[in-house]
Write a protein that holds these residues in place. Structure first.
Motif, short mmCIF file in Angstrom:
data_model
loop_
_atom_site.label_atom_id
_atom_site.label_comp_id
_atom_site.label_asym_id
_atom_site.label_seq_id
_atom_site.Cartn_x
_atom_site.Cartn_y
_atom_site.Cartn_z
N MET A 156 0.84 -1.19 0.00
CA MET A 156 0.00 0.00 0.00
C MET A 156 0.87 1.25 0.00
SD MET A 156 -3.05 -1.31 -0.06
CE MET A 156 -4.12 0.10 0.27
N ARG A 157 0.28 2.37 -0.40
CA ARG A 157 0.99 3.65 -0.43
C ARG A 157 0.38 4.61 0.59
NH1 ARG A 157 3.60 4.66 -5.52
NH2 ARG A 157 3.16 3.00 -7.03
N GLY A 158 1.24 5.30 1.32
CA GLY A 158 0.81 6.44 2.12
C GLY A 158 1.34 7.70 1.47
N VAL B 215 -0.71 2.47 7.78
CA VAL B 215 -0.12 3.44 6.86
C VAL B 215 -0.39 4.87 7.30
CG1 VAL B 215 -0.17 4.31 4.49
CG2 VAL B 215 -0.17 1.84 4.92
N ASN B 216 -1.62 5.14 7.71
CA ASN B 216 -1.95 6.50 8.16
C ASN B 216 -1.16 6.90 9.40
OD1 ASN B 216 -3.75 6.78 6.06
ND2 ASN B 216 -5.54 6.26 7.29
N THR B 217 -0.98 5.95 10.33
CA THR B 217 -0.19 6.23 11.53
C THR B 217 1.25 6.56 11.17
OG1 THR B 217 -1.60 4.82 12.90
CG2 THR B 217 0.62 5.29 13.72
N MET B 218 1.83 5.78 10.28
CA MET B 218 3.20 6.04 9.84
C MET B 218 3.32 7.41 9.18
SD MET B 218 4.35 2.38 8.18
CE MET B 218 4.49 0.89 9.17
N ALA B 219 2.40 7.72 8.28
CA ALA B 219 2.46 8.99 7.55
C ALA B 219 2.34 10.19 8.49
CB ALA B 219 1.36 9.03 6.50
N LEU C 120 -1.49 17.13 3.91
CA LEU C 120 -2.19 15.85 3.92
C LEU C 120 -1.24 14.70 4.22
CD1 LEU C 120 -4.64 16.11 0.88
CD2 LEU C 120 -4.99 16.80 3.24
N LYS C 121 -1.75 13.74 5.00
CA LYS C 121 -1.00 12.53 5.37
C LYS C 121 -1.99 11.39 5.40
CE LYS C 121 -0.45 14.83 9.14
NZ LYS C 121 -0.88 16.19 8.75
#
Length: 421
Positions: free
Chosen positions: A110-112, A187-191, A208-209
């Motif tokens: 997946m991509r963040g 992914v959202n947490t990492m971003a 945006l993240k």
């Protein structure tokens, strides 16, 4: 157990339930929730979403005749639309003796996306990000040690520069292997956690993240050969190929063509507690990546004269996390399918989408979509007209025999049956 059960649709719902759940390892609670004996508790519903006041029941049916990568499987489908499950089952039957469906997946990546504005020197900043790649990935992976322990985590970076009407944007992509999870939370947490580091490196301002639902490094593919004889002969198969070509060139047709595919895909995604909106957004975005909205499937006639179909699309689904773990019916659905990985689930979902498209194109290329669809829809119309369960078959049979499936006519038939006429 074979998924080929003659007359499966003629069995009672209880008989079908017993067949697909026997020996699947369902817990007592899962059996009760799946059968409807237990409703989802308000406490559990309140823990899943906000402002809970109730719930809506969506029927779950079983698509039979599916063989995926040599394994017979029952496919649970949650949908309110009649004819969808019957259509998928019939299409799967037409490919069963040709080996069924064969699938593959490109990975679980997946991509963040991290949007950076107000960067004075974006090209230099891009280079700086790559200089700090190891630091960025290490920081991201510290936020999800469990995922890393399972072999996943942040593995790569991509950096793009976008010139819009008003801004020059630096867009960082975190490339994350989410394994058996869909991955949005990870992914959202990492971003979000790495944003201050990105600002320090670039001198810019992170806005945006968020994960991207265009999961183009998580593509699933399925293929199958469908019997020309079972599909109604050479002319019908040739019509199917021309119908595909129509959809591949005309976005107005492609929208409905792909909607039919998603009838199958979204039903399995929902039954397994996955995110229908994420999968749908990814599918339609992928259909448009060429700059022209196209068919998600390809249809050809093979050397033996049979119909050869294939599908390719992003499939961001998981078997851990979110409703896949908290909802007992989602857990029951995964057990019925015998699913052990997100990749296996993605393959079954893609196979269902391909079967659904095959069935829809066959109907359009032969008797027309309304014949089968409206016959089943007539049952709903009879219920709307006030028919009792014991009266429905008689009402539907008369309406179908008259080839008049308008609500007003079914209402007349219902009243006549109830008067004893």
């Amino acid at each position: 157990m074979s998924s080929r059960i003659p007359g499966f649709y003629r069995l009672s719902s209880k008989e079908r339930f017993n067949i697909v759940t026997e020996g699947r390892g369902l817990s007592e609670d899962e059996v009760k929730y799946l059968s409807g004996e237990h409703a989802l508790s308000m406490d559990l519903a309140d823990s899943m979403i906000e402002n809970v006041i109730g719930q809506i029941g969506i029927p779950i049916g079983i698509a039979a005749n599916f063989k995926v990568n040599g394994k017979d499987t029952f496919i649970p489908m949650a949908t309110e639309e009649p004819s969808v499950i019957a259509a998928a089952s019939n299409a799967a039957k037409a490919t069963y003796d040709h080996g069924g469906f064969f699938t593959s997946i490109s990975g679980t990546i997946m991509r963040g996306q991290i949007q950076v504005l107000d960067v004075a020197d974006p090209y230099a900043a891009r280079a700086k990000i790559f200089e700090h790649k190891d630091e960025i990935l290490h920081h991201c992976n510290e936020k999800d040690p469990t995922l890393v322990s399972l072999g996943g985590g942040a593995i790569e970076l991509e950096v793009n520069i976008i010139q819009t009407t008003n801004h020059t944007m630096l867009i960082l992509h975190l490339i994350v292997d989410t394994k058996d999870a869909m991955g949005a939370n990870a992914v959202n947490t990492m971003a979000e956690s790495v944003a201050p580091i990105i600002e320090s490196i670039t001198g810019g301002r992170v806005v945006l993240k968020i994960i991207s639902n265009l999961a183009d490094r998580r593509l699933v593919r399925a293929r199958a050969v469908f019997s020309t004889e079972a599909f109604g002969g050479k002319e019908v198969v040739e019509n199917i190929v021309s119908a595909f070509e129509f959809a591949d060139f005309d976005p107005y047709r492609a929208a409905t063509h792909n909607k039919g595919i998603m009838n199958g895909i979204s039903a399995v995604v929902l039954a397994t507690g996955n995110d229908t909106r994420a999968v749908e957004a990814g599918a339609h975005a992928y259909a448009s990546v060429s700059g022209h909205y196209k068919s998600l499937t390809k249809w050809e006639i093979n050397a033996d004269g049979n119909l050869s179909g294939s599908i390719e699309l992003p499939m961001a689904v998981g078997i851990v996390g979110g409703a896949t773990k908290t909802h007992p019916v989602a857990q029951a659905s995964l057990k019925i399918m015998g699913i052990n990985s997100a990749e296996e689930l993605a393959g079954c979902i893609a196979a269902t989408g391909l079967a659904q498209n095959a069935a829809g194109l066959r109907a359009l290329s032969a008797e027309g979509i309304q014949s089968g669809h409206m016959s089943l829809h007539a049952r709903n119309l009879a219920l709307m007209a006030g028919a009792k369960t014991s009266e429905i078959d008689k009402i539907v049979a008369q309406a179908v025999g008259e080839k008049d499936l308008r609500y007003d006519r079914i209402l007349e038939i219902t009243k006549a049956v109830q008067r004893g006429g």
